[in-house]
Motif scaffolding. Structure first.
Motif: not given
Length: 143
Positions: A2-3, A38-39, A45-46, A75-77
């Motif tokens: 799952m993603p 999620w990538e 996060y990292n 590119k989370l947002a």
């Protein structure tokens, strides 16, 4: 796979980080490839310079410009105004009303129906997108 399986692999002791990690990106999932979301969340996060976007209290006191820089770096947002406002609103609501996502979950005694009532009725405006029926159900399942 799952993603959302692409995640930092939180321990049981990292409960609040896990809740925030799986909550804020969900609110940015509108009409978007989940794998890419999620990538981007994992990359954010990292990265030590952007990781604090997964700290609800830090986000609730961050300036809009700082949050924008951090959320758009990996590119989370994707929407540099709307997504930033969404995260700020959720962070402000959670920190003001409960202090943390953990305390929000405990406030409803881990009851799905009470959580749904809380997000979709009582505090609907404080949870943009997360309060929507599809995202809410998916978010609840992930948590």
């Amino acid at each position: 796979m799952m993603p959302e399986d692409k995640n930092p692999g939180f321990s049981q002791l990292e409960r609040e980080e896990r809740f925030t990690y799986f909550s804020l990106p969900m609110a940015l999932n509108y009409q978007r490839d989940s794998y890419k979301l999620w990538e981007a969340a994992l990359a954010t996060y990292n990265d030590e310079t952007t990781k604090d976007v997964f700290d609800i209290l830090a986000v609730s006191t961050m300036s809009e410009e700082t949050l924008r820089e951090k959320l758009t770096k990996h590119k989370l947002a994707l929407q540099p105004n709307k997504h930033i406002v969404t995260c700020m609103k959720i962070a402000a609501t959670v920190s003001k009303e409960w202090g943390s996502f953990s305390q929000l979950i405990e406030a409803v005694n881990r009851d799905f129906l009470k959580l749904r009532e809380l997000l979709q009725v009582e505090h609907k405006k404080g949870f943009p997108y997360l309060s929507g029926p599809k995202i809410f159900n998916y978010w609840s399942f992930i948590l």
